[in-house]
Design a protein around this motif. Structure first.
Motif, PDB file in Angstrom:
ATOM      1  N   ASP A  12       0.805  -1.225   0.000  1.00  0.00           N
ATOM      2  CA  ASP A  12       0.000   0.000   0.000  1.00  0.00           C
ATOM      3  C   ASP A  12       0.836   1.271   0.000  1.00  0.00           C
ATOM      4  O   ASP A  12       0.284   2.369  -0.057  1.00  0.00           O
ATOM      5  N   GLN A  36      -5.609   4.791   1.735  1.00  0.00           N
ATOM      6  CA  GLN A  36      -6.846   4.092   2.105  1.00  0.00           C
ATOM      7  C   GLN A  36      -7.199   4.375   3.565  1.00  0.00           C
ATOM      8  O   GLN A  36      -8.364   4.610   3.896  1.00  0.00           O
ATOM      9  N   LEU A  39      -8.738   7.712   3.798  1.00  0.00           N
ATOM     10  CA  LEU A  39     -10.109   7.714   3.285  1.00  0.00           C
ATOM     11  C   LEU A  39     -11.060   6.993   4.231  1.00  0.00           C
ATOM     12  O   LEU A  39     -12.239   7.339   4.321  1.00  0.00           O
ATOM     13  N   ASP A  40     -10.549   5.991   4.947  1.00  0.00           N
ATOM     14  CA  ASP A  40     -11.383   5.248   5.897  1.00  0.00           C
ATOM     15  C   ASP A  40     -11.914   6.153   7.006  1.00  0.00           C
ATOM     16  O   ASP A  40     -12.907   5.827   7.660  1.00  0.00           O
ATOM     17  N   ARG A  78      -3.927  -0.076  -4.421  1.00  0.00           N
ATOM     18  CA  ARG A  78      -4.981  -1.075  -4.663  1.00  0.00           C
ATOM     19  C   ARG A  78      -6.257  -0.506  -4.058  1.00  0.00           C
ATOM     20  O   ARG A  78      -6.200   0.300  -3.133  1.00  0.00           O
ATOM     21  N   ALA A  79      -7.387  -0.914  -4.613  1.00  0.00           N
ATOM     22  CA  ALA A  79      -8.667  -0.341  -4.190  1.00  0.00           C
ATOM     23  C   ALA A  79      -9.719  -1.437  -4.156  1.00  0.00           C
ATOM     24  O   ALA A  79      -9.669  -2.398  -4.920  1.00  0.00           O
ATOM     25  N   PHE A  80     -10.682  -1.265  -3.247  1.00  0.00           N
ATOM     26  CA  PHE A  80     -11.744  -2.256  -3.078  1.00  0.00           C
ATOM     27  C   PHE A  80     -12.855  -2.093  -4.110  1.00  0.00           C
ATOM     28  O   PHE A  80     -13.690  -2.977  -4.257  1.00  0.00           O
ATOM     29  N   ALA A 257     -15.816   3.871   1.216  1.00  0.00           N
ATOM     30  CA  ALA A 257     -14.710   4.840   1.164  1.00  0.00           C
ATOM     31  C   ALA A 257     -13.535   4.293   0.359  1.00  0.00           C
ATOM     32  O   ALA A 257     -13.067   3.176   0.603  1.00  0.00           O
TER      33      ALA A 257
END
Lengths: 332, 332
Positions: A12, A36, A39-40, A78-80, A257
């Motif tokens: 990450d 991330q 953003l969370d 990487r993104a969900f 998010a």
């Protein structure tokens, strides 16, 4: 505010704050280790990042260093969630006209969108590493937003409030694999390989007046092998704005998010503005000449994607990628 | 080894180790805080988890507690890659036969696969919360594997070596939204809402001899509103095994640690084995009677999905979900 992610050997990376002029940066470690994580918990983290950003711009950064896009991963390595829209209907019209097909009326009423994969993004200077030219390697220059939590059923207005960041995207496509996957109807698990992103992600206020109505009203500049090939204005002919794209995605699900939603290839009806993907150029050729003469990318080709503000300054830094043949241990 | 994720108010939850009999559990905090973090460094982390798992099974767990699936999130509460295959060709044959269409020959040669969204997974007892019954709410019982890093171009044999965990999956589908999305060819961003997973993820060795040839050779049991409706054997009529599904996904991209690859609805040619999704039942009715008489799920309906070992013991715990009407603040 401008944010980027430094390569540090982890999956990450390391969140950094980048100065407005893209010249200096500093680690955001005391605030959030990764984008991330920021953003969370954006409501709590963003003001702290913003404070550091202001100091950095004032030349008062702590342990700041020269910013080098070559050391960057994608802002979100990487993104969900990565959903790619096709918001520029001109692009779809060309594709249909090239095969003498009518654009289905529904394509004007509702955005087309494909679900992308978020586990293997490319940094702004990472190679587009693929084993076969004959897959029809194409760049696709677009814009993407990163959202906060968007509840299921959010209206476009509600979705608009949840946009946190903007990035440039190179949604690499394998055009020769696409017809078969389109025919199956299941989307593009093979014809959309790893996606590339700009060095920095920026908050919408960094675009000033150019961010209006959920669109970025500035030209998106693509150069292929050093030659400028496109500078369509991303605010023109965008049939569905980002709030509408996000609401489309969130109709039956929560988007969480860090969700990335892309515009698709930026395309203006004014053909003098050039193209953001080779497929479109080939469609124009097919319509005019009966055959597509421009080949897709070959190994060694480069693509540069950038957006400048009204003063000619780069907003996101440039995506600069080279297509490179991979060394697969065992050919398939 | 059996692993689960406890709800703790965070987005990724708390990794726990669960005893083989699913009765006790202990926090894995000293080893890895989350399942994604464990998968990010599996070679180093897994042996430590395995050692704790053996002690837990021997009744020597540290601060162990009763395991309760109701407190679980999905084993991976969010994932960077979720690709759903359609490996049971019988399911596809039925769908095509029901509309008097031939199954395209290519569907037998190459797996169908859609790219799913990984940002909003459901725990094993979480409601299937949706606003509209008329979307055609359907369960879809299947199996999924979680992989380690799989390099682009990996062969099925290579992919096989990268399978780390197995889970059960309820790949909820909105059947009435599907035809329009299928026609567009871009996949299922709206007709595949949030996906549910079993309480625990297990390493393949937990299936013993039933894990063979990249398939799980055990019946997958589905009960709808308490009535058993399906028990097809997941090892029978699976036209593409998990290694082949993973290799399909990885043809043009790297699949990274924590990638989830699903089987699609488990379906046997032997109709006496019942069904893993209502759509299939409706296809059988359409073929036999000219009309589909079984309705899709309505608010309040329940679905239970479980797999038992040869001794009748639950391997993954049960998915037990209820369809519930969401309270959207503003109806769309």
């Amino acid at each position: 505010m401008k944010l980027a992610t430094l390569k540090d050997g982890t999956r990450d990376g390391q969140l950094i704050i980048v100065s407005r002029d893209l010249k200096t940066a500093q680690v955001a470690d005391g605030i959030a280790p990764t984008l991330q994580r920021a953003l969370d918990d954006w409501g709590f983290i963003a003001p702290q990042l913003d404070e550091a950003y202001r100091l950095l711009n004032d030349g008062k950064g702590r342990r700041s260093f020269d910013f080098d896009p070559a050391n960057c991963m994608a802002p979100l390595p990487r993104a969900f969630q990565w959903a790619g829209g096709a918001a520029y209907v001109n692009h779809l019209e060309l594709v249909h006209a090239a095969r003498n097909a009518e654009l289905p009326e529904s394509f004007r009423d509702e955005p087309l969108m494909h679900q992308g994969a978020g586990d293997d993004f490319l940094g702004p200077r990472d190679d587009i590493a693929l084993p076969r030219e004959e897959w029809g390697i194409d760049f696709e220059a677009g814009i993407a937003v990163v959202t906060d939590d968007v509840p299921m059923g959010a209206t476009p207005d509600e979705a608009h409030q949840q946009i946190r960041l903007l990035m440039l995207v190179n949604d690499v496509s394998l055009r020769k694999l696409m017809p078969d996957e389109l025919a199956k109807g299941f989307g593009f698990p093979q014809s959309k390989p790893a996606t590339g992103f700009s060095p920095v992600a920026v908050t919408p206020d960094e675009l000033g007046d150019a961010w209006k109505g959920g669109k970025a009203h500035l030209p998106l500049r693509s150069s292929w092998n050093g030659k400028p090939v496109g500078q369509p204005n991303a605010g023109v002919d965008m049939a569905f704005n980002f709030p509408q794209l996000i609401a489309h995605l969130a109709m039956t699900r929560n988007a969480r998010a860090g969700a990335i939603v892309g515009s698709g290839a930026v395309s203006n009806k004014d053909a003098k503005k050039g193209y953001s993907c080779i497929a479109e150029k080939r469609c124009l050729e097919l319509i005019a000449d009966g055959e597509a003469s421009t080949p897709f990318m070959v190994f060694g080709d480069t693509i540069r994607i950038e957006m400048l503000d009204a003063d000619g300054k780069s907003i996101f830094g440039a995506i600069e990628q080279t297509v490179k043949q991979t060394d697969l241990r065992k050919p398939r």
